[in-house]
Design a protein around this motif. Sequence first.
Motif, PDB file in Angstrom:
ATOM      1  N   HIS A 216     -10.979   2.882   3.925  1.00  0.00           N
ATOM      2  CA  HIS A 216     -10.059   2.098   4.306  1.00  0.00           C
ATOM      3  C   HIS A 216      -8.931   2.295   5.125  1.00  0.00           C
ATOM      4  CE1 HIS A 216     -11.499  -0.578   0.807  1.00  0.00           C
ATOM      5  NE2 HIS A 216     -11.707  -1.388   1.855  1.00  0.00           N
ATOM      6  N   GLY A 217      -9.131   3.164   6.108  1.00  0.00           N
ATOM      7  CA  GLY A 217      -7.984   3.244   6.878  1.00  0.00           C
ATOM      8  C   GLY A 217      -8.155   4.619   7.999  1.00  0.00           C
ATOM      9  N   GLN A 218      -7.091   5.499   7.848  1.00  0.00           N
ATOM     10  CA  GLN A 218      -7.549   6.945   8.498  1.00  0.00           C
ATOM     11  C   GLN A 218      -8.132   7.753   7.850  1.00  0.00           C
ATOM     12  OE1 GLN A 218      -6.141   6.496  11.456  1.00  0.00           O
ATOM     13  NE2 GLN A 218      -5.167   4.234  11.206  1.00  0.00           N
ATOM     14  N   GLU A 219      -9.418   7.343   7.566  1.00  0.00           N
ATOM     15  CA  GLU A 219     -10.118   8.706   6.875  1.00  0.00           C
ATOM     16  C   GLU A 219     -10.176  10.127   7.544  1.00  0.00           C
ATOM     17  OE1 GLU A 219     -11.235   5.867   7.875  1.00  0.00           O
ATOM     18  OE2 GLU A 219     -12.165   4.601   6.110  1.00  0.00           O
ATOM     19  N   ASP A 220     -10.139  10.169   8.666  1.00  0.00           N
ATOM     20  CA  ASP A 220     -10.326  11.373   9.347  1.00  0.00           C
ATOM     21  C   ASP A 220      -8.986  12.344   9.340  1.00  0.00           C
ATOM     22  OD1 ASP A 220     -13.200  11.377   9.998  1.00  0.00           O
ATOM     23  OD2 ASP A 220     -12.799   9.802  11.336  1.00  0.00           O
TER      24      ASP A 220
ATOM     25  N   HIS B  28       0.772  -1.211  -0.016  1.00  0.00           N
ATOM     26  CA  HIS B  28      -0.047   0.061   0.018  1.00  0.00           C
ATOM     27  C   HIS B  28       1.005   1.069   0.171  1.00  0.00           C
ATOM     28  CE1 HIS B  28      -3.807  -2.009   0.918  1.00  0.00           C
ATOM     29  NE2 HIS B  28      -3.000  -2.984   1.537  1.00  0.00           N
ATOM     30  N   ALA B  29       0.442   2.399  -0.455  1.00  0.00           N
ATOM     31  CA  ALA B  29       1.121   3.573  -0.393  1.00  0.00           C
ATOM     32  C   ALA B  29       1.371   4.169   1.140  1.00  0.00           C
ATOM     33  CB  ALA B  29       0.000   4.592  -1.230  1.00  0.00           C
ATOM     34  N   ASP B  30       2.510   4.888   1.398  1.00  0.00           N
ATOM     35  CA  ASP B  30       2.852   5.255   2.420  1.00  0.00           C
ATOM     36  C   ASP B  30       2.203   6.631   2.434  1.00  0.00           C
ATOM     37  OD1 ASP B  30       4.810   6.540   0.975  1.00  0.00           O
ATOM     38  OD2 ASP B  30       6.282   6.060   2.230  1.00  0.00           O
ATOM     39  N   TRP B  31       2.756   7.430   3.564  1.00  0.00           N
ATOM     40  CA  TRP B  31       2.028   8.823   3.659  1.00  0.00           C
ATOM     41  C   TRP B  31       2.306   9.846   2.571  1.00  0.00           C
ATOM     42  CZ3 TRP B  31      -1.385  11.547   6.220  1.00  0.00           C
ATOM     43  CH2 TRP B  31      -1.316  12.877   6.519  1.00  0.00           C
ATOM     44  N   THR B  32       3.558   9.593   2.375  1.00  0.00           N
ATOM     45  CA  THR B  32       4.319  10.435   1.182  1.00  0.00           C
ATOM     46  C   THR B  32       3.460   9.963  -0.358  1.00  0.00           C
ATOM     47  OG1 THR B  32       6.341  10.027   2.124  1.00  0.00           O
ATOM     48  CG2 THR B  32       6.358  11.183   0.138  1.00  0.00           C
ATOM     49  N   GLY B  33       3.358   8.793  -0.441  1.00  0.00           N
ATOM     50  CA  GLY B  33       2.753   8.389  -1.640  1.00  0.00           C
ATOM     51  C   GLY B  33       1.264   8.459  -1.832  1.00  0.00           C
ATOM     52  N   LEU B  34       0.381   8.577  -0.678  1.00  0.00           N
ATOM     53  CA  LEU B  34      -0.874   9.136  -0.715  1.00  0.00           C
ATOM     54  C   LEU B  34      -1.084  10.526  -1.005  1.00  0.00           C
ATOM     55  CD1 LEU B  34      -2.109   7.267   2.648  1.00  0.00           C
ATOM     56  CD2 LEU B  34      -2.911   6.712   0.091  1.00  0.00           C
ATOM     57  N   ILE B  35      -0.153  11.376  -0.368  1.00  0.00           N
ATOM     58  CA  ILE B  35      -0.306  12.795  -0.668  1.00  0.00           C
ATOM     59  C   ILE B  35       0.011  13.075  -2.071  1.00  0.00           C
ATOM     60  CG2 ILE B  35       0.515  15.103  -0.024  1.00  0.00           C
ATOM     61  CD1 ILE B  35      -1.030  13.599   2.410  1.00  0.00           C
ATOM     62  N   MET B  36       1.245  12.517  -2.522  1.00  0.00           N
ATOM     63  CA  MET B  36       1.471  12.651  -3.903  1.00  0.00           C
ATOM     64  C   MET B  36       0.551  12.334  -4.984  1.00  0.00           C
ATOM     65  SD  MET B  36       4.983  10.961  -5.837  1.00  0.00           S
ATOM     66  CE  MET B  36       4.943   9.481  -5.278  1.00  0.00           C
ATOM     67  N   THR B  37       0.139  10.973  -4.881  1.00  0.00           N
ATOM     68  CA  THR B  37      -1.095  10.650  -5.757  1.00  0.00           C
ATOM     69  C   THR B  37      -2.545  11.621  -5.640  1.00  0.00           C
ATOM     70  OG1 THR B  37      -0.368   8.401  -5.050  1.00  0.00           O
ATOM     71  CG2 THR B  37      -2.502   8.533  -6.181  1.00  0.00           C
ATOM     72  N   ILE B  38      -2.820  11.985  -4.508  1.00  0.00           N
ATOM     73  CA  ILE B  38      -4.100  12.969  -4.207  1.00  0.00           C
ATOM     74  C   ILE B  38      -3.680  14.224  -4.962  1.00  0.00           C
ATOM     75  CG2 ILE B  38      -5.148  14.323  -2.613  1.00  0.00           C
ATOM     76  CD1 ILE B  38      -4.699  11.791  -0.880  1.00  0.00           C
ATOM     77  N   LYS B  39      -2.239  14.828  -4.976  1.00  0.00           N
ATOM     78  CA  LYS B  39      -2.033  15.888  -5.532  1.00  0.00           C
ATOM     79  C   LYS B  39      -2.044  15.804  -7.206  1.00  0.00           C
ATOM     80  CE  LYS B  39       0.587  18.392  -2.040  1.00  0.00           C
ATOM     81  NZ  LYS B  39       1.648  18.891  -1.519  1.00  0.00           N
ATOM     82  N   GLN B  40      -1.257  14.744  -7.433  1.00  0.00           N
ATOM     83  CA  GLN B  40      -1.102  14.406  -9.166  1.00  0.00           C
ATOM     84  C   GLN B  40      -2.418  14.294  -9.641  1.00  0.00           C
ATOM     85  OE1 GLN B  40       1.525  11.017  -8.945  1.00  0.00           O
ATOM     86  NE2 GLN B  40       3.322  12.520  -9.068  1.00  0.00           N
TER      87      GLN B  40
ATOM     88  N   LEU C 276      -5.330  17.077   4.481  1.00  0.00           N
ATOM     89  CA  LEU C 276      -5.731  17.725   3.189  1.00  0.00           C
ATOM     90  C   LEU C 276      -6.576  19.064   3.086  1.00  0.00           C
ATOM     91  CD1 LEU C 276      -6.464  14.156   1.357  1.00  0.00           C
ATOM     92  CD2 LEU C 276      -4.400  15.353   0.935  1.00  0.00           C
ATOM     93  N   THR C 277      -7.491  19.078   3.967  1.00  0.00           N
ATOM     94  CA  THR C 277      -8.362  20.233   3.845  1.00  0.00           C
ATOM     95  C   THR C 277      -7.498  21.474   4.586  1.00  0.00           C
ATOM     96  OG1 THR C 277     -10.028  18.875   4.460  1.00  0.00           O
ATOM     97  CG2 THR C 277     -10.447  21.010   4.716  1.00  0.00           C
ATOM     98  N   GLU C 278      -6.966  21.301   5.731  1.00  0.00           N
ATOM     99  CA  GLU C 278      -6.343  22.214   6.605  1.00  0.00           C
ATOM    100  C   GLU C 278      -4.848  22.460   5.727  1.00  0.00           C
ATOM    101  OE1 GLU C 278      -6.475  20.967  10.692  1.00  0.00           O
ATOM    102  OE2 GLU C 278      -8.521  21.129  10.718  1.00  0.00           O
ATOM    103  N   VAL C 279      -4.122  21.714   5.562  1.00  0.00           N
ATOM    104  CA  VAL C 279      -2.750  22.086   5.272  1.00  0.00           C
ATOM    105  C   VAL C 279      -2.628  22.128   3.691  1.00  0.00           C
ATOM    106  CG1 VAL C 279      -0.196  21.371   5.262  1.00  0.00           C
ATOM    107  CG2 VAL C 279      -1.860  20.915   7.184  1.00  0.00           C
ATOM    108  N   GLU C 280      -3.259  21.449   2.912  1.00  0.00           N
ATOM    109  CA  GLU C 280      -3.279  21.381   1.573  1.00  0.00           C
ATOM    110  C   GLU C 280      -4.377  22.170   0.972  1.00  0.00           C
ATOM    111  OE1 GLU C 280      -0.475  20.130  -0.188  1.00  0.00           O
ATOM    112  OE2 GLU C 280       0.226  18.939   1.477  1.00  0.00           O
TER     113      GLU C 280
END
Length: 325
Positions: free
Chosen positions: A300-304, A278-290, A310-314
Amino acid sequence: MSVLHYLNQGLYCPAADAWIDPPCPVKRAIITHAHADHARPGCGEYWACDQSETILRQRLGRDIKIHSINYGEEFRLGQAKLSLHSAGHVLGSAQVRIEVGDEVWLVTGDYKRCHDPSCEPFESVKCDVLITESTFGLPIYRWKSGKQVAREIYEWWRTETEHPSLLFCYAFGKAQRVLAELKSLGIMEEVLLHGAVETITGHYREAGVDMVPTRPVSELERKDPLKGRLIIAPPSAYKSPWMKRFKEPQTAFASGWMAVRGARRRRGYERGFVLSDHADWTGLIMTIKQSEAKKIYITHGQEDVLARYLTEVEGLNAFPLEMLK
Ligand SMILES: [Zn+2]
Ligand SMILES: [Zn+2]
């Protein structure tokens, strides 16, 4: 109208009259990959990547009705235009792109961004709405390369010359990744396999995946002390009668969960290797931005935690999947 609805723990597309990875039998299922929590028996017809057909038939029944789709090939169901794109998770794993009217939605299924010689790399796909997994959606999860972990496994195995080394990991995906990573390091030694791992490894070989030589451990003499041999087995074989065959083996577990302190000790393995599909933290953020998605739903996981980050920082529009109705 929404392209996808979140109904009874499943994703339903009214325009295609189809479900993605349905949790219960339905008429028409689009399957992201052949892991048991995504591919379930009893559906009228299955649409899946051609590379997962053999494993799907083995797991769900030889006579199931499968429409095999190549990565990138477009197909139509009702009013929806669909295509499957590599998710880099296991052999045949796919993301589902759904276009209805002028809106594009993407469901990632399980995915990873680290290099894996046993399956095709992740393909980045742009969309308006993204539904992403977040199994390891916490900043503490950052993976080393598979090659580096394979080197650690090799060292652990080769320094034990008097006893067998038993490595436990998921039979579909993880085991073949280890075998392919070992091969990519130039290792030529034979690895012995538990029957469940042997079957799936055969499907990977048929698909052309290059791995170290393997043999079912059941083919060896029962008297053979298996000194210095590596044996790969599924977690279900741990502490089972099957293990009695091995004399004082050293044991290890390879999984992303080994990154959690205490997980190895709780289960009783002597050694843990952190290796995840599975994607790690970096992989998740990168994928979402791309993806450039205007709206992101997380499952499936740490939804909140991930939605809040993503809302507050990105500054993105992100929600747990339960918010999709
Ligand atoms: Zn999976
Ligand atoms: Zn999964």
